[in-house]
Design a protein around this motif. Structure first.
Motif, PDB file in Angstrom:
ATOM      1  N   ASN A 192      20.242 -35.870  91.531  1.00  0.00           N
ATOM      2  CA  ASN A 192      20.228 -34.945  90.394  1.00  0.00           C
ATOM      3  C   ASN A 192      19.984 -33.505  90.847  1.00  0.00           C
ATOM      4  O   ASN A 192      19.285 -32.740  90.174  1.00  0.00           O
ATOM      5  CB  ASN A 192      19.153 -35.405  89.395  1.00  0.00           C
ATOM      6  CG  ASN A 192      19.414 -34.872  87.997  1.00  0.00           C
ATOM      7  OD1 ASN A 192      20.526 -34.456  87.693  1.00  0.00           O
ATOM      8  ND2 ASN A 192      18.388 -34.853  87.183  1.00  0.00           N
ATOM      9  N   MET A 193      20.543 -33.174  92.006  1.00  0.00           N
ATOM     10  CA  MET A 193      20.370 -31.828  92.559  1.00  0.00           C
ATOM     11  C   MET A 193      21.480 -30.889  92.084  1.00  0.00           C
ATOM     12  O   MET A 193      22.530 -31.326  91.603  1.00  0.00           O
ATOM     13  CB  MET A 193      20.353 -31.871  94.088  1.00  0.00           C
ATOM     14  CG  MET A 193      19.106 -32.516  94.664  1.00  0.00           C
ATOM     15  SD  MET A 193      19.201 -32.611  96.470  1.00  0.00           S
ATOM     16  CE  MET A 193      18.691 -30.946  96.932  1.00  0.00           C
ATOM     17  N   VAL A 194      21.232 -29.609  92.267  1.00  0.00           N
ATOM     18  CA  VAL A 194      22.170 -28.553  91.896  1.00  0.00           C
ATOM     19  C   VAL A 194      22.742 -27.960  93.180  1.00  0.00           C
ATOM     20  O   VAL A 194      22.022 -27.773  94.163  1.00  0.00           O
ATOM     21  CB  VAL A 194      21.423 -27.462  91.086  1.00  0.00           C
ATOM     22  CG1 VAL A 194      22.324 -26.268  90.804  1.00  0.00           C
ATOM     23  CG2 VAL A 194      20.872 -28.052  89.786  1.00  0.00           C
ATOM     24  N   LEU A 195      24.028 -27.668  93.163  1.00  0.00           N
ATOM     25  CA  LEU A 195      24.689 -27.065  94.324  1.00  0.00           C
ATOM     26  C   LEU A 195      24.765 -25.557  94.105  1.00  0.00           C
ATOM     27  O   LEU A 195      25.294 -25.120  93.083  1.00  0.00           O
ATOM     28  CB  LEU A 195      26.109 -27.640  94.384  1.00  0.00           C
ATOM     29  CG  LEU A 195      26.850 -27.712  95.701  1.00  0.00           C
ATOM     30  CD1 LEU A 195      26.087 -28.525  96.730  1.00  0.00           C
ATOM     31  CD2 LEU A 195      28.226 -28.319  95.468  1.00  0.00           C
ATOM     32  N   GLU A 196      24.221 -24.782  95.029  1.00  0.00           N
ATOM     33  CA  GLU A 196      24.386 -23.331  94.867  1.00  0.00           C
ATOM     34  C   GLU A 196      25.739 -22.918  95.429  1.00  0.00           C
ATOM     35  O   GLU A 196      26.197 -23.466  96.425  1.00  0.00           O
ATOM     36  CB  GLU A 196      23.259 -22.557  95.574  1.00  0.00           C
ATOM     37  CG  GLU A 196      23.282 -22.661  97.081  1.00  0.00           C
ATOM     38  CD  GLU A 196      22.369 -21.669  97.801  1.00  0.00           C
ATOM     39  OE1 GLU A 196      21.581 -20.949  97.168  1.00  0.00           O
ATOM     40  OE2 GLU A 196      22.457 -21.637  99.048  1.00  0.00           O
ATOM     41  N   ILE A 197      26.366 -21.946  94.751  1.00  0.00           N
ATOM     42  CA  ILE A 197      27.511 -21.261  95.374  1.00  0.00           C
ATOM     43  C   ILE A 197      26.922 -20.009  96.000  1.00  0.00           C
ATOM     44  O   ILE A 197      26.450 -19.106  95.319  1.00  0.00           O
ATOM     45  CB  ILE A 197      28.611 -20.900  94.365  1.00  0.00           C
ATOM     46  CG1 ILE A 197      29.007 -22.127  93.529  1.00  0.00           C
ATOM     47  CG2 ILE A 197      29.827 -20.355  95.116  1.00  0.00           C
ATOM     48  CD1 ILE A 197      30.180 -21.871  92.590  1.00  0.00           C
ATOM     49  N   ASN A 198      26.899 -20.020  97.320  1.00  0.00           N
ATOM     50  CA  ASN A 198      26.175 -19.010  98.087  1.00  0.00           C
ATOM     51  C   ASN A 198      27.184 -18.010  98.659  1.00  0.00           C
ATOM     52  O   ASN A 198      28.086 -18.379  99.421  1.00  0.00           O
ATOM     53  CB  ASN A 198      25.400 -19.742  99.190  1.00  0.00           C
ATOM     54  CG  ASN A 198      24.510 -18.842 100.010  1.00  0.00           C
ATOM     55  OD1 ASN A 198      24.925 -17.765 100.420  1.00  0.00           O
ATOM     56  ND2 ASN A 198      23.299 -19.290 100.286  1.00  0.00           N
ATOM     57  N   ALA A 199      26.999 -16.752  98.278  1.00  0.00           N
ATOM     58  CA  ALA A 199      27.956 -15.707  98.668  1.00  0.00           C
ATOM     59  C   ALA A 199      27.790 -15.237 100.107  1.00  0.00           C
ATOM     60  O   ALA A 199      28.636 -14.497 100.615  1.00  0.00           O
ATOM     61  CB  ALA A 199      27.808 -14.509  97.722  1.00  0.00           C
ATOM     62  N   ALA A 200      26.718 -15.655 100.783  1.00  0.00           N
ATOM     63  CA  ALA A 200      26.464 -15.149 102.144  1.00  0.00           C
ATOM     64  C   ALA A 200      27.604 -15.469 103.097  1.00  0.00           C
ATOM     65  O   ALA A 200      27.865 -14.718 104.039  1.00  0.00           O
ATOM     66  CB  ALA A 200      25.151 -15.717 102.687  1.00  0.00           C
ATOM     67  N   GLY A 201      28.310 -16.575 102.859  1.00  0.00           N
ATOM     68  CA  GLY A 201      29.428 -16.931 103.732  1.00  0.00           C
ATOM     69  C   GLY A 201      30.517 -15.871 103.750  1.00  0.00           C
ATOM     70  O   GLY A 201      31.254 -15.740 104.731  1.00  0.00           O
ATOM     71  N   LEU A 202      30.607 -15.095 102.668  1.00  0.00           N
ATOM     72  CA  LEU A 202      31.599 -14.008 102.607  1.00  0.00           C
ATOM     73  C   LEU A 202      31.201 -12.830 103.501  1.00  0.00           C
ATOM     74  O   LEU A 202      32.001 -11.922 103.713  1.00  0.00           O
ATOM     75  CB  LEU A 202      31.761 -13.538 101.154  1.00  0.00           C
ATOM     76  CG  LEU A 202      32.355 -14.577 100.197  1.00  0.00           C
ATOM     77  CD1 LEU A 202      32.128 -14.185  98.741  1.00  0.00           C
ATOM     78  CD2 LEU A 202      33.841 -14.792 100.475  1.00  0.00           C
ATOM     79  N   ARG A 203      29.971 -12.853 104.017  1.00  0.00           N
ATOM     80  CA  ARG A 203      29.515 -11.810 104.954  1.00  0.00           C
ATOM     81  C   ARG A 203      29.515 -12.316 106.401  1.00  0.00           C
ATOM     82  O   ARG A 203      29.070 -11.616 107.303  1.00  0.00           O
ATOM     83  CB  ARG A 203      28.082 -11.362 104.590  1.00  0.00           C
ATOM     84  CG  ARG A 203      27.879 -10.920 103.159  1.00  0.00           C
ATOM     85  CD  ARG A 203      26.516 -10.254 102.940  1.00  0.00           C
ATOM     86  NE  ARG A 203      25.382 -11.145 103.062  1.00  0.00           N
ATOM     87  CZ  ARG A 203      24.790 -11.775 102.044  1.00  0.00           C
ATOM     88  NH1 ARG A 203      25.260 -11.631 100.810  1.00  0.00           N
ATOM     89  NH2 ARG A 203      23.741 -12.536 102.238  1.00  0.00           N
TER      90      ARG A 203
END
Length: 270
Positions: A192-203
């Protein structure tokens, strides 16, 4: 009136020893870029790798600092208190004071893989990039996702940090990424976890979000909820490419994201 919210739940402070700017400057910047819910989730103390995280002696200072800002800015922005915890296969390295801390949520992240010779490989640290050449790349990815699986099974955390971080330096597998990630994703769903969409990969060299579009499609198919994160270590990274990232989520079919209060999920439109 729109009930849409801009949520940014994964941001650091100078206590981790590799970020710049004061916590108050972060809050002011978040207000400036229109963030409605802003989460501090600094690198939690643990019995390993002290160079890249706060010390347990700083826990009270960190928590009080964020609580002070929550009160000071409550009419302008919702501020949440959290930790990013390194999930360790050797669980004694994680601290109970953190796992049981009174926070809004805990992000579980994998930054280390336990090698057969019991060494720990910090695979996203440029210092140790040479290791990618020493092993079969598909095996590395399989090992990584098996640790993510273990993290989800532990049921200690609310959010999965940068789900496919192993791609940071563009060492990509030959096998289908969805197949490699499927079991880990199933355990995330079960926990029941949440997945973050993490923008750091774009850097980073990989130049795409964590997780990738194809893994987000898999998460959407499996009905796994998402949240948004800049993973800011500097003031100008707050809300980083937020519109681009939220458009990506919408293109897959997502219309809601998660924020938290006292470890409880709250669903909001974005």
């Amino acid at each position: 009136m729109s009930n849409k919210q801009r949520v940014d739940l994964h941001n650091h402070t100078t206590l981790c020893n590799h970020a710049n700017g004061t916590t108050e400057e972060y809050v002011k910047r978040a207000i400036e870029v229109g963030i409605d819910t802003f989460g501090f989730a600094d690198h939690a103390p643990m019995n390993f790798d002290p160079k890249y995280r706060m010390d347990i002696s700083q826990k009270e200072f960190y928590e009080n600092d964020i609580k002070f800002l929550q009160e000071k800015y409550k009419s302008k922005i919702e501020i949440l208190l959290a930790y990013e915890v390194d999930f360790m296969q050797n669980k004694t390295l994680m601290l109970n004071e953190i796992l049981n801390a009174k926070v809004d949520y805990l992000i579980g992240s994998v930054h280390f893989i336990q090698e057969k010779n019991s060494d720990l490989w910090g695979f996203d640290n440029p210092e140790f990039i040479g290791k990618y050449k020493e092993k079969n790349i598909d095996d590395i990815w399989a090992d990584y996702f098996s640790v993510i699986e273990e993290m989800a099974k532990s049921k200690l955390f609310d959010v999965v940090g940068h789900f496919d971080l192993i791609k940071v330096f563009k060492y990509l597998p030959n096998k289908d990424i969805k197949l490699l990630a499927k079991k880990a994703m199933s355990e995330i769903k079960k926990a029941n976890m949440v997945l973050e969409i993490n923008a750091a990969g774009l850097r980073k060299p990989i130049n795409e979000t964590y997780p990738s579009k194809e893994l987000l499609e898999l998460a959407y198919e499996m009905n796994i909820p998402i949240t948004f994160s800049s993973d800011a270590h500097e003031i100008e990274q707050i809300g980083f490419k937020y519109d681009e990232v939220s458009s990506l989520a919408k293109s897959i079919g997502y219309t809601t994201c998660i924020k938290f209060k006292n470890r409880e999920k709250i669903v909001v439109n974005f």
